[in-house]
Design a protein around this motif. Sequence first.
Motif, PDB file in Angstrom:
ATOM      1  N   ALA A   5       0.514  -3.142   5.113  1.00  0.00           N
ATOM      2  CA  ALA A   5       1.645  -2.225   4.599  1.00  0.00           C
ATOM      3  C   ALA A   5       2.625  -2.847   3.598  1.00  0.00           C
ATOM      4  O   ALA A   5       3.029  -2.159   2.720  1.00  0.00           O
ATOM      5  CB  ALA A   5       2.319  -1.806   5.846  1.00  0.00           C
ATOM      6  N   ALA A   6       3.099  -4.020   3.891  1.00  0.00           N
ATOM      7  CA  ALA A   6       3.952  -4.735   2.778  1.00  0.00           C
ATOM      8  C   ALA A   6       3.343  -4.889   1.414  1.00  0.00           C
ATOM      9  O   ALA A   6       4.222  -4.486   0.558  1.00  0.00           O
ATOM     10  CB  ALA A   6       4.414  -5.948   3.448  1.00  0.00           C
ATOM     11  N   GLU A   7       2.168  -5.375   1.462  1.00  0.00           N
ATOM     12  CA  GLU A   7       1.343  -5.284   0.315  1.00  0.00           C
ATOM     13  C   GLU A   7       1.236  -3.854  -0.451  1.00  0.00           C
ATOM     14  O   GLU A   7       1.360  -3.945  -1.768  1.00  0.00           O
ATOM     15  CB  GLU A   7       0.238  -6.005   0.476  1.00  0.00           C
ATOM     16  CG  GLU A   7      -0.511  -6.579  -0.847  1.00  0.00           C
ATOM     17  CD  GLU A   7      -1.695  -7.352  -0.811  1.00  0.00           C
ATOM     18  OE1 GLU A   7      -2.235  -7.580  -1.630  1.00  0.00           O
ATOM     19  OE2 GLU A   7      -1.876  -8.024   0.558  1.00  0.00           O
ATOM     20  N   ALA A   8       1.132  -2.976   0.403  1.00  0.00           N
ATOM     21  CA  ALA A   8       0.558  -1.675  -0.197  1.00  0.00           C
ATOM     22  C   ALA A   8       2.010  -1.036  -0.780  1.00  0.00           C
ATOM     23  O   ALA A   8       1.775  -0.492  -1.976  1.00  0.00           O
ATOM     24  CB  ALA A   8       0.198  -0.596   0.817  1.00  0.00           C
ATOM     25  N   SER A   9       3.166  -1.334  -0.069  1.00  0.00           N
ATOM     26  CA  SER A   9       4.419  -0.959  -0.587  1.00  0.00           C
ATOM     27  C   SER A   9       4.767  -1.824  -2.011  1.00  0.00           C
ATOM     28  O   SER A   9       5.031  -0.905  -3.048  1.00  0.00           O
ATOM     29  CB  SER A   9       5.607  -1.182   0.287  1.00  0.00           C
ATOM     30  OG  SER A   9       6.623  -0.892   0.027  1.00  0.00           O
ATOM     31  N   SER A  10       4.562  -2.975  -2.256  1.00  0.00           N
ATOM     32  CA  SER A  10       4.909  -3.674  -3.135  1.00  0.00           C
ATOM     33  C   SER A  10       3.684  -3.390  -4.307  1.00  0.00           C
ATOM     34  O   SER A  10       4.180  -3.351  -5.550  1.00  0.00           O
ATOM     35  CB  SER A  10       4.903  -5.260  -3.012  1.00  0.00           C
ATOM     36  OG  SER A  10       3.470  -5.774  -2.722  1.00  0.00           O
ATOM     37  N   ARG A  11       2.606  -2.932  -4.216  1.00  0.00           N
ATOM     38  CA  ARG A  11       1.490  -2.606  -4.973  1.00  0.00           C
ATOM     39  C   ARG A  11       1.804  -1.017  -5.579  1.00  0.00           C
ATOM     40  O   ARG A  11       1.580  -0.804  -6.752  1.00  0.00           O
ATOM     41  CB  ARG A  11       0.310  -2.816  -4.584  1.00  0.00           C
ATOM     42  CG  ARG A  11       0.063  -4.295  -4.594  1.00  0.00           C
ATOM     43  CD  ARG A  11      -1.612  -4.428  -4.200  1.00  0.00           C
ATOM     44  NE  ARG A  11      -1.866  -5.866  -4.230  1.00  0.00           N
ATOM     45  CZ  ARG A  11      -3.120  -6.261  -4.204  1.00  0.00           C
ATOM     46  NH1 ARG A  11      -4.054  -5.721  -4.615  1.00  0.00           N
ATOM     47  NH2 ARG A  11      -3.451  -7.752  -4.123  1.00  0.00           N
ATOM     48  N   LEU A  12       1.658  -0.368  -4.866  1.00  0.00           N
ATOM     49  CA  LEU A  12       1.609   1.256  -4.876  1.00  0.00           C
ATOM     50  C   LEU A  12       2.874   1.813  -5.167  1.00  0.00           C
ATOM     51  O   LEU A  12       2.875   3.062  -5.893  1.00  0.00           O
ATOM     52  CB  LEU A  12       1.089   1.786  -3.780  1.00  0.00           C
ATOM     53  CG  LEU A  12      -0.390   1.452  -3.263  1.00  0.00           C
ATOM     54  CD1 LEU A  12      -0.927   2.077  -2.059  1.00  0.00           C
ATOM     55  CD2 LEU A  12      -1.225   1.259  -4.254  1.00  0.00           C
ATOM     56  N   LEU A  13       4.007   1.434  -4.932  1.00  0.00           N
ATOM     57  CA  LEU A  13       5.373   2.285  -5.375  1.00  0.00           C
ATOM     58  C   LEU A  13       6.027   1.592  -6.544  1.00  0.00           C
ATOM     59  O   LEU A  13       7.295   1.217  -6.498  1.00  0.00           O
ATOM     60  CB  LEU A  13       6.350   2.130  -4.010  1.00  0.00           C
ATOM     61  CG  LEU A  13       5.704   2.686  -2.613  1.00  0.00           C
ATOM     62  CD1 LEU A  13       6.773   2.584  -1.910  1.00  0.00           C
ATOM     63  CD2 LEU A  13       5.408   4.252  -2.935  1.00  0.00           C
ATOM     64  N   ARG A  14       5.193   1.303  -7.445  1.00  0.00           N
ATOM     65  CA  ARG A  14       5.817   0.809  -8.841  1.00  0.00           C
ATOM     66  C   ARG A  14       5.293   1.706  -9.949  1.00  0.00           C
ATOM     67  O   ARG A  14       4.018   2.311  -9.767  1.00  0.00           O
ATOM     68  CB  ARG A  14       5.254  -0.699  -9.113  1.00  0.00           C
ATOM     69  CG  ARG A  14       5.645  -1.370  -8.091  1.00  0.00           C
ATOM     70  CD  ARG A  14       5.146  -2.923  -8.355  1.00  0.00           C
ATOM     71  NE  ARG A  14       6.028  -3.501  -9.424  1.00  0.00           N
ATOM     72  CZ  ARG A  14       7.228  -3.798  -9.321  1.00  0.00           C
ATOM     73  NH1 ARG A  14       7.579  -3.697  -8.219  1.00  0.00           N
ATOM     74  NH2 ARG A  14       7.975  -4.583 -10.490  1.00  0.00           N
ATOM     75  N   PRO A  15       5.794   2.172 -10.873  1.00  0.00           N
ATOM     76  CA  PRO A  15       5.514   3.121 -12.076  1.00  0.00           C
ATOM     77  C   PRO A  15       4.221   2.775 -12.652  1.00  0.00           C
ATOM     78  O   PRO A  15       3.428   3.699 -12.741  1.00  0.00           O
ATOM     79  CB  PRO A  15       6.562   3.149 -12.970  1.00  0.00           C
ATOM     80  CG  PRO A  15       7.922   2.844 -12.128  1.00  0.00           C
ATOM     81  CD  PRO A  15       7.513   1.819 -11.155  1.00  0.00           C
ATOM     82  N   PRO A  16       3.760   1.252 -12.961  1.00  0.00           N
ATOM     83  CA  PRO A  16       2.632   1.226 -13.555  1.00  0.00           C
ATOM     84  C   PRO A  16       1.484   1.705 -12.464  1.00  0.00           C
ATOM     85  O   PRO A  16       0.415   1.961 -13.188  1.00  0.00           O
ATOM     86  CB  PRO A  16       2.562  -0.249 -13.592  1.00  0.00           C
ATOM     87  CG  PRO A  16       3.888  -0.859 -13.822  1.00  0.00           C
ATOM     88  CD  PRO A  16       4.701   0.254 -12.802  1.00  0.00           C
ATOM     89  N   ALA A  17       1.610   1.437 -11.346  1.00  0.00           N
ATOM     90  CA  ALA A  17       0.588   1.912 -10.330  1.00  0.00           C
ATOM     91  C   ALA A  17       0.394   3.480 -10.353  1.00  0.00           C
ATOM     92  O   ALA A  17      -0.823   3.795 -10.158  1.00  0.00           O
ATOM     93  CB  ALA A  17       0.930   1.340  -8.866  1.00  0.00           C
ATOM     94  N   VAL A  18       1.322   4.256 -10.315  1.00  0.00           N
ATOM     95  CA  VAL A  18       1.152   5.458 -10.503  1.00  0.00           C
ATOM     96  C   VAL A  18       0.561   6.124 -11.657  1.00  0.00           C
ATOM     97  O   VAL A  18      -0.417   6.785 -11.611  1.00  0.00           O
ATOM     98  CB  VAL A  18       2.736   6.425 -10.503  1.00  0.00           C
ATOM     99  CG1 VAL A  18       2.687   7.644 -10.877  1.00  0.00           C
ATOM    100  CG2 VAL A  18       3.651   5.859  -9.424  1.00  0.00           C
TER     101      VAL A  18
ATOM    102  N   PRO B 268      10.656  -0.964  -9.241  1.00  0.00           N
ATOM    103  CA  PRO B 268       9.833  -0.368  -7.951  1.00  0.00           C
ATOM    104  C   PRO B 268      10.625   0.668  -7.335  1.00  0.00           C
ATOM    105  O   PRO B 268      11.972   0.987  -7.231  1.00  0.00           O
ATOM    106  CB  PRO B 268       9.841  -1.496  -6.902  1.00  0.00           C
ATOM    107  CG  PRO B 268      10.975  -2.505  -7.444  1.00  0.00           C
ATOM    108  CD  PRO B 268      11.223  -2.384  -8.577  1.00  0.00           C
ATOM    109  N   LEU B 269       9.982   1.688  -7.145  1.00  0.00           N
ATOM    110  CA  LEU B 269      10.493   3.061  -6.739  1.00  0.00           C
ATOM    111  C   LEU B 269      11.579   2.746  -5.478  1.00  0.00           C
ATOM    112  O   LEU B 269      12.552   3.573  -5.292  1.00  0.00           O
ATOM    113  CB  LEU B 269       9.557   3.903  -6.137  1.00  0.00           C
ATOM    114  CG  LEU B 269       8.967   5.005  -7.461  1.00  0.00           C
ATOM    115  CD1 LEU B 269       8.114   4.071  -8.266  1.00  0.00           C
ATOM    116  CD2 LEU B 269       8.380   6.013  -6.782  1.00  0.00           C
ATOM    117  N   PRO B 270      11.305   1.952  -4.521  1.00  0.00           N
ATOM    118  CA  PRO B 270      12.447   2.038  -3.291  1.00  0.00           C
ATOM    119  C   PRO B 270      13.665   1.445  -3.902  1.00  0.00           C
ATOM    120  O   PRO B 270      14.662   1.387  -3.090  1.00  0.00           O
ATOM    121  CB  PRO B 270      11.578   0.739  -2.664  1.00  0.00           C
ATOM    122  CG  PRO B 270      10.357   0.743  -2.578  1.00  0.00           C
ATOM    123  CD  PRO B 270      10.023   1.215  -4.269  1.00  0.00           C
ATOM    124  N   ALA B 271      13.749   0.976  -5.317  1.00  0.00           N
ATOM    125  CA  ALA B 271      15.078   0.496  -5.849  1.00  0.00           C
ATOM    126  C   ALA B 271      15.835   1.783  -6.595  1.00  0.00           C
ATOM    127  O   ALA B 271      16.932   1.585  -7.289  1.00  0.00           O
ATOM    128  CB  ALA B 271      14.822  -0.704  -6.636  1.00  0.00           C
TER     129      ALA B 271
END
Length: 156
Positions: A14-27, A47-50
């Motif tokens: 989950a922590a890795e999913a968050s750091s990889r998937l919640l970023r504009p380049p990933a979108v 990152p989106l959480p920020a």
Amino acid sequence: MPGFVLSSTLALPAAEASSRLLRPPAVNAELGPWLRMTMPGAWAGRPLPAWPVGRPLFRSVILFLGVLPLDLHHFRLEATGEAGFYERSSSLIMRNWRHKRLLRAVPGGTLVEDRVVFACRLPLLGSLIAPVYRAVFRHRHRRLRRWYAQVGEPAP
């Protein structure tokens, strides 16, 4: 309002999913190669959480094949964090666009769930465009499953 839910269970902590998937380049990687969202440079690297919540953030042009403008999206987050985000936006086509991406730890990985509800400015257009939006999100989840093994399957 039309809507749909799609989910994938990825063999990714989950922590890795968050750091990889919640970023504009990933979108944009998920949307590619068919679609791309523009955004100001100040947002593209965060990152989106920020990102701040509860206020308009920026306008994003949705581009087909990276060049043909399809829509102008007024981007706004209502909630964000390591477990996902809740976007409540509008666009030239959409009076209301609601997208929740939830990341939830499950045995062996992370459940990635996208919930989308929308209302077009022209009601008849909503029933015509709904299959297109479902196809876009099916494409996103196919790409996720291609990049990251699903729980119980070998890595790609």
